[in-house]
Design a protein around this motif. Structure first.
Motif, short mmCIF file in Angstrom:
data_model
loop_
_atom_site.label_atom_id
_atom_site.label_comp_id
_atom_site.label_asym_id
_atom_site.label_seq_id
_atom_site.Cartn_x
_atom_site.Cartn_y
_atom_site.Cartn_z
N GLY A 344 0.79 -1.23 0.00
CA GLY A 344 0.00 0.00 0.00
C GLY A 344 0.82 1.28 0.00
O GLY A 344 0.25 2.36 0.01
N SER A 345 2.16 1.17 -0.01
CA SER A 345 2.99 2.38 0.03
C SER A 345 4.11 2.34 -0.99
O SER A 345 4.88 1.37 -1.01
CB SER A 345 3.62 2.54 1.42
OG SER A 345 2.68 3.04 2.34
N ALA A 346 4.23 3.40 -1.79
CA ALA A 346 5.35 3.52 -2.72
C ALA A 346 5.25 4.82 -3.50
O ALA A 346 4.15 5.30 -3.75
CB ALA A 346 5.35 2.37 -3.73
N PRO A 347 6.41 5.35 -3.90
CA PRO A 347 6.37 6.32 -4.99
C PRO A 347 6.24 5.51 -6.28
O PRO A 347 6.95 4.52 -6.45
CB PRO A 347 7.74 7.01 -4.90
CG PRO A 347 8.63 6.04 -4.19
CD PRO A 347 7.79 5.08 -3.43
N LEU A 348 5.33 5.89 -7.16
CA LEU A 348 5.11 5.07 -8.36
C LEU A 348 4.95 5.96 -9.58
O LEU A 348 3.93 6.63 -9.74
CB LEU A 348 3.86 4.20 -8.16
CG LEU A 348 3.53 3.19 -9.25
CD1 LEU A 348 4.63 2.14 -9.41
CD2 LEU A 348 2.21 2.46 -8.94
N SER A 349 5.99 5.97 -10.41
CA SER A 349 5.91 6.74 -11.65
C SER A 349 4.98 6.01 -12.61
O SER A 349 5.07 4.79 -12.74
CB SER A 349 7.30 6.83 -12.28
OG SER A 349 7.84 5.55 -12.45
N LEU A 350 4.08 6.75 -13.24
CA LEU A 350 3.27 6.12 -14.28
C LEU A 350 4.04 6.26 -15.59
O LEU A 350 4.33 7.36 -16.04
CB LEU A 350 1.91 6.80 -14.37
CG LEU A 350 1.03 6.49 -13.17
CD1 LEU A 350 -0.26 7.29 -13.22
CD2 LEU A 350 0.73 5.00 -13.10
N THR A 351 4.38 5.13 -16.18
CA THR A 351 5.11 5.15 -17.43
C THR A 351 4.14 5.53 -18.54
O THR A 351 2.94 5.34 -18.42
CB THR A 351 5.74 3.77 -17.67
OG1 THR A 351 6.29 3.32 -16.45
CG2 THR A 351 6.84 3.83 -18.69
N GLY A 352 4.67 6.06 -19.63
CA GLY A 352 3.80 6.52 -20.71
C GLY A 352 3.45 5.45 -21.72
O GLY A 352 2.34 4.91 -21.75
N GLN A 353 4.41 5.08 -22.54
CA GLN A 353 4.14 4.17 -23.65
C GLN A 353 4.23 2.71 -23.22
O GLN A 353 4.91 2.37 -22.25
CB GLN A 353 5.14 4.43 -24.78
CG GLN A 353 5.07 5.85 -25.31
CD GLN A 353 6.36 6.28 -25.98
OE1 GLN A 353 6.51 6.13 -27.18
NE2 GLN A 353 7.30 6.80 -25.23
N ALA A 354 3.58 1.87 -24.03
CA ALA A 354 3.38 0.46 -23.66
C ALA A 354 4.67 -0.26 -23.28
O ALA A 354 4.67 -1.10 -22.39
CB ALA A 354 2.68 -0.26 -24.81
N SER A 355 5.77 0.06 -23.97
CA SER A 355 7.00 -0.69 -23.68
C SER A 355 8.15 0.24 -23.33
O SER A 355 9.31 -0.17 -23.40
CB SER A 355 7.38 -1.55 -24.88
OG SER A 355 7.70 -0.70 -25.97
N ALA A 356 7.85 1.46 -22.94
CA ALA A 356 8.93 2.40 -22.61
C ALA A 356 9.81 1.84 -21.49
O ALA A 356 11.02 2.02 -21.48
CB ALA A 356 8.35 3.74 -22.19
N MET A 357 9.20 1.10 -20.58
CA MET A 357 9.96 0.51 -19.47
C MET A 357 10.95 -0.53 -20.00
O MET A 357 12.09 -0.62 -19.50
CB MET A 357 8.96 -0.11 -18.48
CG MET A 357 9.54 -0.55 -17.16
SD MET A 357 10.09 0.84 -16.15
CE MET A 357 11.64 0.18 -15.60
N SER A 358 10.55 -1.30 -21.01
CA SER A 358 11.44 -2.32 -21.58
C SER A 358 12.72 -1.67 -22.10
O SER A 358 13.82 -2.20 -21.96
CB SER A 358 10.76 -3.05 -22.74
OG SER A 358 9.45 -3.41 -22.43
#
Ligand SMILES: Nc1nc2c(c(=O)[nH]1)N[C@H]1C(S)=C(S)[C@@H](COP(=O)(O)OP(=O)(O)OC[C@H]3O[C@@H](n4cnc5c(=O)[nH]c(N)nc54)[C@H](O)[C@@H]3O)O[C@H]1N2
Ligand SMILES: Nc1nc2c(c(=O)[nH]1)N[C@H]1C(S)=C(S)[C@@H](COP(=O)(O)OP(=O)(O)OC[C@H]3O[C@@H](n4cnc5c(=O)[nH]c(N)nc54)[C@H](O)[C@@H]3O)O[C@H]1N2
Ligand code: SF4
Ligand SMILES: [Mo]
Length: 735
Positions: A344-358
């Motif tokens: 229930g606790s975290a800083p969480l960046s919302l990534t933009g594009q579907a595979s930007a994290m990859s």
């Protein structure tokens, strides 16, 4: 259109399910190719054509639900404007060429540029490839060409989050997961518009709020849908995030709402941070942010007194002032209160594009695979040995797209390969960008033609897209999912993966890319990921399908994956692991707290340019609309450029709803329709950046937001500050 009407239309479309009347004869397992929520879906195929999609009811992210973009995604596949043949420029015009001629010319030009050294070559790509494609491209750029000029549109998007995570925790990687949103007592939405940009996550938040009474705080200068339903809306002045965050910490300390044991055991830098925070009492922050001191106190108390908090952030942070620094301040809030690594606790960046994290994971742009640091000789050696190339070839100082533009200007960069991004709409200060795209030898690899950047191309290569290739995508909660090929790409369009293999072969490096399919490239990357913070070695394509994706690290076949990082309070700051800059590595595995002073933005409203210009997005369109303008059900909702302005400002200037107005900044001008809304504050404007200057049949539009934007970058992450600029508004007749 006002928000209520838009919502009614959207739910009508959703209820009608976006499906055609055709009954598919096959359902192909996939993942949505738009945003990084990463919804699971099936593509319905009949006679080799995609005819519908359906949400995957068993997928942990979305439980069968899709938003309006996802529902219509099948319509982007068989559009008549799909690019089908390679083209080369002859006598000023792009003309159809054979694949052999186009690729032959490309490799000839590449080799010519290489004579001046690898720095003469630039590659600027995307957050929309498959993980396997980023891996292959990174290997081609760093292991074969040896160019430091490799960057992607994720520089415009998540670079600040990446650098903020690295500075606080040692490596990149969102620490939390979506399940934390289900459990949190408080969700702090900071510079993010999730109801429109991450709609299925928003649905999930609203559902759990109705069950658990989750409190919502929204920090956004605009009254977004989230702000409208929030318990608290902090409508701060644009560009003042740092002052607000420092003041929240000030109150947390003043009220003894911090966790001294956690700070002592798991962090460094508290004293230095404190020296800065001392000068941000709420009364001072109120002056800077335009909020009341009481509101700042109240928000801090809500944060500090709750058991669990998730802070969601996106472009209102990453594209605003002191972007990477602001990310570290968000991390500070969670570190100081020990609200990290627990359910229930975290800083969480919302990534933009579907595979930007990859892209981030496998070193598709600046960093090396497995969150390795190119400036670290040990990391460079590991990668060079693994690839079997000389270590000197691997660049130690990668350059970003804005530097590449400067190098085109000086003539140092001669060849630019642009793929999966549309810089003639999406980069700031278009006047300059277009001049430079025109100057350089430009290869454009895209799935549609016409499109704005192709206007400047010397070679155009048609590519396959989502639904036409098999591979993996990582979403905002580190969940790797698989999408299978459902249909064939049109004409001579080829998967980007195959194009990279082809180019490598022509450069004489074919054996390094001799994977029979993306699955073997995934396996190679998995070996390189072993024992790294983003270890994926326990995953297989079959597991990803069977288990509804897996969250890294996942290091063995029976490892169920990792929903949250740093559960033991140990961070990735040890020198051998860290992706960090040497000076703040520490062997203790402590996170670092940062002190950051508020700075006045480089451009603020004045007499000549009296409005704050805030650019961003709306739910119906995706970026430069290459996909969504080709879906009639979406385009009909927002088919041309517009600017939102406050009713009082409109009245003072005699501007009426729907009237075309001219916006002018120090960089350029555009003409778009005025939409009068009290969701934007007085003296501010909100301008969606989706609209380019080239629409089918209409070549003389001038409506691209980026004619106006400032090409000033965040000094740490080099991310352009799209949310900060000023401009003026004129009635057209009065120009
Ligand atoms: N429909 C749709 N969905 C998308 C996309 C799309 O194009 N269309 N794109 C995807 C991508 S790549 C991305 S990166 C995400 C982006 O998703 P978001 O970041 O949520 O979207 P934006 O509209 O860019 O900006 C978010 C908010 O930041 C606020 N803001 C502006 N300046 C400031 C500031 O100084 N401080 C604070 N606190 N807030 C500020 C704006 O008012 C805006 O409401 O969306 C993803 N999802
Ligand atoms: N003013 C302003 N400017 C912004 C922003 C802002 O908020 N304000 N946001 C920034 C952000 S966060 C982002 S992410 C960027 C997005 O801006 P762009 O990077 O320009 O994004 P898209 O319009 O999605 O462009 C993707 C291109 O890739 C093509 N494509 C899709 N799939 C594939 C594929 O599989 N292979 C290949 N080869 N091509 C493919 C599409 O047809 C499209 O032309 O814009 C940035 N620019
Ligand atoms: S929320 Fe994002 S991932 Fe889910 S269907 Fe919509 S665009 Fe696709
Ligand atoms: Mo983005």
């Amino acid at each position: 259109m006002d928000n209520t009407l838009r919502q009614t239309i959207q739910s009508f479309i959703a209820e009608n399910n976006g499906s055609s009347k055709e009954v598919p004869d096959e359902w192909v397992y996939s993942t949505c190719g738009y945003c990084a929520v990463g919804c699971g879906l099936y593509i319905g195929v009949k006679d080799g054509q995609a005819v519908t999609v359906q949400g995957n009811p068993h997928y942990p992210v979305n439980q069968g639900n899709l938003c309006i973009k996802g529902l219509y995604e099948w319509k982007v596949l068989h559009h008549p404007q799909r690019a089908k043949a390679p083209m080369v420029r002859q006598d000023g015009k792009l003309v159809v060429a054979s694949r052999e001629d186009a690729l032959g010319l490309m490799v000839q030009k590449l080799s010519q540029a290489l004579v001046s050294g690898p720095s003469a070559i630039g590659i600027y790509h995307t957050g929309q490839f498959l993980l396997e494609e980023y891996y292959a491209l990174g290997k081609l750029a760093k292991g074969v060409l040896g160019t430091p000029n490799l960057d992607s549109n994720t520089r415009l998007c998540m670079s600040a989050a990446v650098h903020g995570y690295i500075r606080s925790f040692g490596t990149d990687g969102p620490p939390g997961c979506y399940a934390d949103l289900d459990l949190a007592d408080v969700i702090f939405v900071f510079g993010s518009n999730p109801a429109e940009m991450h709609p299925q996550l928003w649905r999930r938040i609203m559902y759990h709020r109705s069950q658990n009474g989750t409190k919502l705080i929204v920090a956004d200068p605009r009254s977004t849908l989230a702000a409208e339903v929030a318990d608290m809306h902090l409508a701060l002045r644009p560009g003042t995030n740092v002052a607000l965050l420092n003041s929240l910490v000030y109150v947390l300390i003043e009220e003894n709402l911090i966790d001294p044991a956690f700070i002592e055991t798991h962090t460094t830098g508290y004293e230095e941070m404190l020296r800065v925070v001392h000068s941000y009492p709420p009364e001072k922050a109120a002056e800077i942010t335009g909020l009341s001191a009481e509101a700042i106190r109240e928000a801090a108390l809500l944060f500090g007194r709750s058991r669990s908090v998730v802070t969601l952030f996106c472009q209102g942070v990453n594209q605003s002032m002191a972007a990477a620094d602001t990310v570290t301040l968000i991390n500070n809030l969670h570190l100081l209160t020990g609200k990290i690594g627990t359910p229930g606790s975290a800083p969480l960046s919302l990534t933009g594009q579907a595979s930007a994290m990859s892209n981030r994971e496998v070193g598709g742009s600046g960093f090396l695979p497995g969150f390795r640091n190119p400036a670290n000789p040990v990391h460079r050696q590991e990668v060079a040995d693994f690839w079997g190339v000389p270590v000197e070839r691997i660049p130690s100082q990668p350059r970003d797209i804005m530097q590449m533009l400067d190098m085109i200007e000086t003539g140092e960069l001669k060849f630019l390969w642009v793929m999966g991004t549309n810089p003639a709409v999406s980069l700031p200060n278009q006047e300059r960008v277009r001049k430079l795209l025109d100057k350089v030898f430009l290869v454009v690899q895209d799935v549609y033609y016409p499109m704005e950047t192709a206007v400047y191309a010397d070679i155009f290569l048609p590519a396959a897209q989502w639904g036409e290739k098999t591979g993996t995508y990582t979403n905002s909660e580190r969940r790797v999912s698989i999408g299978y090929k459902a249909v064939e790409p049109p004409g001579e369009a080829k998967a980007d993966f195959e194009i990279f293999q082809d180019v490598a072969r022509r450069l004489g490096a074919g054996e390094m890319f001799a994977w029979p399919s993306t699955e073997e490239a995934f396996a190679e990357w998995q070996r390189l990921s072993q024992d790294r913070p983003n270890d994926m070695s326990g995953m297989t394509y079959r597991r990803l399908e069977r288990e509804g994706g897996l969250q890294w690290p996942c290091s063995s076949p029976d490892d169920p994956g990792t929903p949250r990082l740093y559960t033991d309070g140990r961070f990735n700051t040890a020198a051998e692991t860290a992706q960090a800059y040497g000076q703040f590595n520490n062997e203790s595995g402590c996170a670092k707290l940062w002190g950051v002073e508020y700075q006045i933005p480089p451009e603020t409203p004045d007499e000549e340019y009296p409005f704050w210009l805030n650019t961003g997005r709306i739910i119906e369109h995706y970026h430069t609309r290459t996909k969504t303008k080709r879906v009639p059900e979406l385009d009909v909702l927002a088919g041309e450029g517009f600017v939102e302005m406050n009713p009082a400002d409109a009245e003072a200037m005699g501007i009426t709803e729907g009237e075309k107005v001219r916006l002018t900044s120090r960089r350029g001008w555009i003409e778009v329709k005025a939409m009068i809304k009290n969701t934007v504050a007085r003296g501010q404007l909100f301008l969606p950046f989706h609209f380019g200057d080239l629409d089918p049949g209409e070549e003389h539009l001038k409506q691209a937001a980026n004619h106006l934007t400032l090409d000033w970058v965040d000094p740490i992450s080099k991310q352009p500050i799209f949310k900060v600029a000023s401009c003026r508004v004129n009635k057209i007749r009065g120009v």
